[in-house]
Design a protein around this motif. Structure first.
Motif, PDB file in Angstrom:
ATOM      1  N   ILE A   1       0.819  -1.217   0.000  1.00  0.00           N
ATOM      2  CA  ILE A   1       0.000   0.000   0.000  1.00  0.00           C
ATOM      3  C   ILE A   1       0.856   1.272   0.000  1.00  0.00           C
ATOM      4  N   PRO A   2       1.926   1.363   0.811  1.00  0.00           N
ATOM      5  CA  PRO A   2       2.682   2.616   0.847  1.00  0.00           C
ATOM      6  C   PRO A   2       3.372   3.003  -0.464  1.00  0.00           C
ATOM      7  N   VAL A   3       3.609   2.055  -1.378  1.00  0.00           N
ATOM      8  CA  VAL A   3       4.352   2.390  -2.595  1.00  0.00           C
ATOM      9  C   VAL A   3       3.438   2.779  -3.753  1.00  0.00           C
ATOM     10  N   VAL A   4       2.129   2.855  -3.520  1.00  0.00           N
ATOM     11  CA  VAL A   4       1.193   3.141  -4.609  1.00  0.00           C
ATOM     12  C   VAL A   4       1.461   4.514  -5.218  1.00  0.00           C
ATOM     13  N   ALA A   5       1.650   5.532  -4.375  1.00  0.00           N
ATOM     14  CA  ALA A   5       1.869   6.886  -4.891  1.00  0.00           C
ATOM     15  C   ALA A   5       3.137   6.947  -5.741  1.00  0.00           C
ATOM     16  N   TRP A   6       4.217   6.319  -5.263  1.00  0.00           N
ATOM     17  CA  TRP A   6       5.455   6.300  -6.038  1.00  0.00           C
ATOM     18  C   TRP A   6       5.272   5.528  -7.343  1.00  0.00           C
ATOM     19  N   GLY A   7       4.620   4.382  -7.294  1.00  0.00           N
ATOM     20  CA  GLY A   7       4.418   3.585  -8.500  1.00  0.00           C
ATOM     21  C   GLY A   7       3.595   4.309  -9.539  1.00  0.00           C
ATOM     22  N   GLN A   8       2.564   5.019  -9.095  1.00  0.00           N
ATOM     23  CA  GLN A   8       1.747   5.771 -10.048  1.00  0.00           C
ATOM     24  C   GLN A   8       2.549   6.894 -10.687  1.00  0.00           C
TER      25      GLN A   8
ATOM     26  N   VAL B   1       6.698   5.629  14.439  1.00  0.00           N
ATOM     27  CA  VAL B   1       7.090   6.958  14.928  1.00  0.00           C
ATOM     28  C   VAL B   1       8.310   7.458  14.161  1.00  0.00           C
ATOM     29  N   ALA B   2       9.271   6.581  13.937  1.00  0.00           N
ATOM     30  CA  ALA B   2      10.462   6.983  13.186  1.00  0.00           C
ATOM     31  C   ALA B   2      10.094   7.400  11.766  1.00  0.00           C
ATOM     32  N   PHE B   3       9.167   6.671  11.146  1.00  0.00           N
ATOM     33  CA  PHE B   3       8.749   7.042   9.800  1.00  0.00           C
ATOM     34  C   PHE B   3       8.115   8.428   9.781  1.00  0.00           C
ATOM     35  N   VAL B   4       7.251   8.709  10.739  1.00  0.00           N
ATOM     36  CA  VAL B   4       6.590  10.016  10.786  1.00  0.00           C
ATOM     37  C   VAL B   4       7.623  11.125  10.908  1.00  0.00           C
ATOM     38  N   ILE B   5       8.620  10.930  11.754  1.00  0.00           N
ATOM     39  CA  ILE B   5       9.664  11.950  11.934  1.00  0.00           C
ATOM     40  C   ILE B   5      10.428  12.175  10.626  1.00  0.00           C
ATOM     41  N   VAL B   6      10.821  11.072   9.982  1.00  0.00           N
ATOM     42  CA  VAL B   6      11.563  11.182   8.724  1.00  0.00           C
ATOM     43  C   VAL B   6      10.685  11.795   7.633  1.00  0.00           C
ATOM     44  N   ALA B   7       9.421  11.393   7.573  1.00  0.00           N
ATOM     45  CA  ALA B   7       8.524  11.903   6.537  1.00  0.00           C
ATOM     46  C   ALA B   7       8.279  13.395   6.688  1.00  0.00           C
ATOM     47  N   LEU B   8       8.179  13.872   7.918  1.00  0.00           N
ATOM     48  CA  LEU B   8       7.980  15.306   8.134  1.00  0.00           C
ATOM     49  C   LEU B   8       9.191  16.096   7.663  1.00  0.00           C
ATOM     50  N   ARG B   9      10.381  15.533   7.834  1.00  0.00           N
ATOM     51  CA  ARG B   9      11.592  16.218   7.389  1.00  0.00           C
ATOM     52  C   ARG B   9      11.709  16.215   5.867  1.00  0.00           C
TER      53      ARG B   9
ATOM     54  N   VAL C   1      13.479   5.256  -0.137  1.00  0.00           N
ATOM     55  CA  VAL C   1      13.877   3.941   0.356  1.00  0.00           C
ATOM     56  C   VAL C   1      13.854   3.895   1.884  1.00  0.00           C
ATOM     57  N   VAL C   2      14.337   4.951   2.514  1.00  0.00           N
ATOM     58  CA  VAL C   2      14.344   4.986   3.982  1.00  0.00           C
ATOM     59  C   VAL C   2      12.917   4.910   4.524  1.00  0.00           C
ATOM     60  N   GLY C   3      12.030   5.680   3.903  1.00  0.00           N
ATOM     61  CA  GLY C   3      10.630   5.638   4.324  1.00  0.00           C
ATOM     62  C   GLY C   3      10.020   4.263   4.141  1.00  0.00           C
ATOM     63  N   LEU C   4      10.327   3.611   3.024  1.00  0.00           N
ATOM     64  CA  LEU C   4       9.793   2.274   2.761  1.00  0.00           C
ATOM     65  C   LEU C   4      10.313   1.267   3.781  1.00  0.00           C
ATOM     66  N   LEU C   5      11.609   1.379   4.123  1.00  0.00           N
ATOM     67  CA  LEU C   5      12.204   0.446   5.080  1.00  0.00           C
ATOM     68  C   LEU C   5      11.688   0.678   6.502  1.00  0.00           C
ATOM     69  N   LEU C   6      11.103   1.830   6.738  1.00  0.00           N
ATOM     70  CA  LEU C   6      10.505   2.099   8.046  1.00  0.00           C
ATOM     71  C   LEU C   6       9.015   1.773   8.070  1.00  0.00           C
ATOM     72  N   LEU C   7       8.272   2.237   7.046  1.00  0.00           N
ATOM     73  CA  LEU C   7       6.816   2.128   7.094  1.00  0.00           C
ATOM     74  C   LEU C   7       6.315   0.706   6.858  1.00  0.00           C
ATOM     75  N   SER C   8       6.839   0.026   5.856  1.00  0.00           N
ATOM     76  CA  SER C   8       6.331  -1.320   5.571  1.00  0.00           C
ATOM     77  C   SER C   8       6.555  -2.282   6.744  1.00  0.00           C
ATOM     78  N   PRO C   9       7.770  -2.371   7.319  1.00  0.00           N
ATOM     79  CA  PRO C   9       7.927  -3.230   8.505  1.00  0.00           C
ATOM     80  C   PRO C   9       7.081  -2.761   9.687  1.00  0.00           C
TER      81      PRO C   9
END
Length: 503
Positions: free
Chosen positions: A64-71, A245-253, A202-210
């Motif tokens: 689900i998280p990679v849909v926006a990138w794939g589109q 939580v780590a993903f949210v912090i990275v995504a905001l940056r 990639v960092v976001g994917l490695l955080l959000l999917s797991p």
């Protein structure tokens, strides 16, 4: 007001998408009632065959998280057809599975395709209506058709197949929908160009999917003996929460370059809609656990009869779609959602008071009303998520709301499973078993009451899709590229809050 060509084109696009979407919905509802049969036929314990559902759920979370990138990378039409093809191939492979491990592996492949399709379906439909003047409630009434038909036909088809055929045929049901959906998508979906060489976070994917895998896996184990105190519940939930939580912090940056733009939660429409969808997911999926088990364990019905008895709820959801869409456009999402939740709560109370002798026609009537309430909730809540956001943000809003509903459903199911399991473990008579179900249903009522209160924060009116001239853009958001084959006058923003009032 008569529909113009742009409106008709938008509705046709939505109809093309739901043909493929029906395969995913049917697959989920059919397989959910077949786990005991699969365990018997494959000669494995239920704890093993449960991975047929758990593996599918976790695969959804990964994709689900990679849909926006794939589109952005290959275009929405191509991504839709690729995802539908994956789902088709996986369905055929599931039907040919020779043991439990092979079936679980092919179900994971199915989940990868389904995880792409569900948020993408809403995204493509919403982007298609940009600038057409189509009211969101009307469009969402069409897009929500698979969710309405699934509870009606899925359990019934599953019961029929398990009664007169074998479990392999459960997966052949998907094939016609996939084939027709691919043909219609190839012929009728508008071709959209990729928006550029989008870089994968990639960092976001490695955080959000797991993170999602950990949360959903932990919740899926909570219904077993030991509940939330189990090691395989506490550890995955803790790890998932930390990664989230780590993903949210990275995504905001990273802001607009993030895998999923979590800044959209700050928008009242997206934030409130996601919260209500989380709670409605708990209400909907939690009841999907309790209702068939009530008919089977308390009343002694077969899986087929239990599926047939649930038809009124699906019919209620189906018949309320059009009215809910019109009311959403006319009086606003807030009051339609509140009314739907109130009706759902009231219609759940009789099950919290039921036992093995409760009048069945009365329960069927209540199920119909409960379906009407659920249908009245989903359309306004899903529609309002796209109010005031730009076309380029639509994929991110679709992902956020889909994940909120998915996690909410897992949360609600886990809570109710723990409560029901605890009640049944201490029950020694049929009356006490019925009382255990009553307690779980009261919790379901509580979820609905909380959702009713939260629904008051939803925006009032759901405006028509408007032009960018009236749509305030998100600060720093990239300009949306023009759509391929878009007719003159079709604009590139969605649902601005300043759009003209509805009739």
């Amino acid at each position: 007001m008569k529909s113009d060509p742009s409106e008709r084109r938008a509705i046709v696009t939505a109809l093309v998408l739901i043909v493929g979407g029906l395969a995913v919905i049917f697959d989920s509802t059919i397989v959910s009632i077949a786990l005991d049969t699969l365990a018997t036929d494959l000669h494995v314990p239920v704890s093993t065959v449960q991975w047929v559902s758990t593996g599918y759920l976790l695969a959804l979370a990964v994709t689900i998280p990679v849909v926006a990138w794939g589109q952005a990378r290959i275009g929405g039409k191509r991504l839709w057809m690729i995802a539908l093809t994956v789902f088709l191939v996986a369905s055929v492979l599931c039907s040919l599975a020779w043991d439990a491990p092979s079936l679980i592996a092919f179900r994971v492949l199915q989940g990868l395709g389904g995880g792409l399709m569900m948020p993408l379906m809403a995204t493509l439909a919403m982007q298609q209506v940009a600038g057409t003047g189509v009211k969101l409630g009307k469009l969402m009434a069409v897009v929500s058709l698979p969710a309405a038909l699934g509870p009606i036909l899925g359990p019934t088809l599953g019961g029929v197949i398990l009664t007169w055929l074998d479990w392999h045929w459960l997966f052949w049901v998907n094939v016609p929908f996939c084939l027709v959906g691919l043909l219609l998508a190839w012929r009728m979906l508008p071709a959209d160009r990729p928006t550029g060489r989008a870089k994968l976070d990639v960092v976001g994917l490695l955080l959000l999917s797991p993170a999602l895998v950990g949360v959903l896996y932990g919740l899926s184990n909570a219904g077993r003996d030991g509940g939330f105190g189990r090691f395989d519940v506490v550890v995955p939930l803790a790890v998932g929460a930390v990664l989230l939580v780590a993903f949210v912090i990275v995504a905001l940056r990273r802001a607009g370059a993030a895998l999923v733009d979590v800044r959209l939660f700050a928008r009242r429409a997206v934030g409130s809609s996601s919260t209500v969808l989380f709670l409605s997911g708990a209400t909907l999926f939690g009841s999907m656990l309790l209702l068939p088990l009530y008919f089977q364990n308390v009343r002694g019905e077969t899986a087929l009869v239990a599926g047939l008895l649930l038809i009124p709820q699906g019919v209620g959801t189906l018949v309320s779609r059009t009215l809910a869409g019109r009311l959403t456009d006319r009086i606003g999402a807030r009051w339609v959602a509140v009314g739907g939740f109130v009706l759902t709560a009231v219609a759940t109370v009789p099950f919290a008071l039921a036992d093995a002798t409760t009048n069945v026609p009365w329960l069927l009537a209540v199920l119909f009303l409960r379906g009407v309430g659920l249908g009245a909730v989903m359309i306004p809540v899903m529609s309002v998520a796209y109010v005031g956001i730009e076309r380029s943000d639509v994929p991110h809003a679709s992902i956020l709301t889909r994940l909120a509903q998915q996690v909410g459903g897992a949360f609600g199911t886990a809570i109710l499973a723990v409560i029901l399991e605890a009640g049944i473990m201490s029950a020694h008579t049929p009356v006490e078993v019925a009382a255990a179900f009553d307690g779980a249903f009261w919790w379901a009522v509580g979820f609905t009451v909380v959702a009713t209160a939260v629904a008051f924060v939803l925006p009032g009116r759901v405006p028509e899709v408007s032009s960018p001239a009236s749509a305030p853009g998100r600060a720093g958001a990239p300009a949306a590229p023009p759509r391929a084959e878009a007719p003159a006058g079709v604009e590139t923003s969605v649902a601005a809050s300043a759009s003209r009032p509805t009739a």
